[in-house]
Motif scaffolding. Structure first.
Motif, short mmCIF file in Angstrom:
data_model
loop_
_atom_site.label_atom_id
_atom_site.label_comp_id
_atom_site.label_asym_id
_atom_site.label_seq_id
_atom_site.Cartn_x
_atom_site.Cartn_y
_atom_site.Cartn_z
N GLN A 197 0.83 -1.21 0.00
CA GLN A 197 0.00 0.00 0.00
C GLN A 197 0.86 1.25 0.00
OE1 GLN A 197 -2.17 -0.96 3.57
NE2 GLN A 197 -4.03 -1.53 2.45
N ALA A 198 1.96 1.21 0.75
CA ALA A 198 2.84 2.37 0.81
C ALA A 198 3.47 2.65 -0.55
CB ALA A 198 3.93 2.15 1.86
N ARG A 199 3.94 1.62 -1.21
CA ARG A 199 4.56 1.82 -2.53
C ARG A 199 3.53 2.31 -3.53
NH1 ARG A 199 7.11 4.21 -5.02
NH2 ARG A 199 8.07 3.66 -7.00
N ALA A 200 2.31 1.76 -3.48
CA ALA A 200 1.26 2.20 -4.39
C ALA A 200 0.90 3.66 -4.17
CB ALA A 200 0.02 1.31 -4.22
N ALA A 201 1.14 4.14 -2.95
CA ALA A 201 0.85 5.54 -2.62
C ALA A 201 1.98 6.47 -3.03
CB ALA A 201 0.60 5.66 -1.12
#
Length: 232
Positions: A197-201
């Motif tokens: 989720q962090a990378r997608a953000a």
């Protein structure tokens, strides 16, 4: 901002351990699964600064999470001294005077990151500390100040990554602690996302501690986190 070509560089393993021997043993167990390590207060005050030099000589990157905040001259000279250790990142608290001093002291390849609001804080904690703004507004305000001052990047919760990216633009780094793989214990973190989720953000680097350092196979966990971010 220098492009990140090695996906392992996106994971920063937090060496929140009691001494250098324990940290060195963990780094050896992780091996080539990770390339970037964070040294904070606990290890820093127990030989961690010299260990940062050792890691740099091994071709590994270090993040000195010292969160400097003092009068301007003290911060400036402290940052200047850290620049000679071979570290890649250093944190300061995102107060304008402190950030200006850090920029003056920065040299070489050292990047200075500003900590907006600690990820263990929620709105109630901020109010108790005397801040009138909620956490989200305080983060956005400090991120904008950091951009104007010339700080290299921001440390914030992944949940604030969108507003922070808007505030600082595409050229500065976003580094997020409080990252927990799905199913992991939250510990004392209150504002968390998974690595994917962090990378997608749009997060550039994630900091992960206990899920790796407390694992039976830290190398495997590190590899899984890097893979999850790559898939995102």
């Amino acid at each position: 901002m220098t492009p990140i070509t090695d996906p392992r560089d996106r994971l920063i393993v937090a060496l929140d351990l009691a001494d250098v021997d324990a940290a060195r043993a963990l780094v050896d167990r992780i091996g080539d699964a990770a390339t970037f390590y964070k040294i904070g207060y606990q290890l820093g005050y127990n030989g961690g600064l010299a260990f940062a030099r050792e890691l740099a000589k091994r071709g590994l990157k270090t993040f000195l999470d010292l969160k400097l905040h003092d009068i301007g001259n003290t911060v400036e000279e402290g940052v200047r001294a850290v620049s000679d250790l071979g570290a890649s990142f250093l944190t300061v608290h995102a107060y304008p005077q402190t950030m200006r001093a850090a920029v003056r002291g920065r040299s070489g390849n050292l990047k200075v990151l500003a900590v907006t609001v600690l990820t263990s804080y929620d709105d109630a904690d901020a109010a108790e500390a005397g801040y009138a703004l909620p956490v989200s507004a305080l983060v956005a305000k400090r991120a904008g100040q950091a951009r104007d001052i010339g700080i290299d990047g921001i440390v914030c919760s992944a949940l604030e990554a969108g507003p922070v990216r808007t505030a600082i633009g595409p050229e500065r780094l976003i580094v997020t602690p409080g990252i927990r793989p799905a199913g992991a214990e939250l510990g004392d973190q209150k504002r968390v996302l998974t690595p994917g989720q962090a990378r997608a953000a749009g997060i550039d680097h994630v900091v992960v501690g206990r899920p790796i350092t407390g694992a039976a196979d830290p190398r495997a966990v590190a590899r899984a986190i890097v893979a999850e971010m790559g898939e995102a």
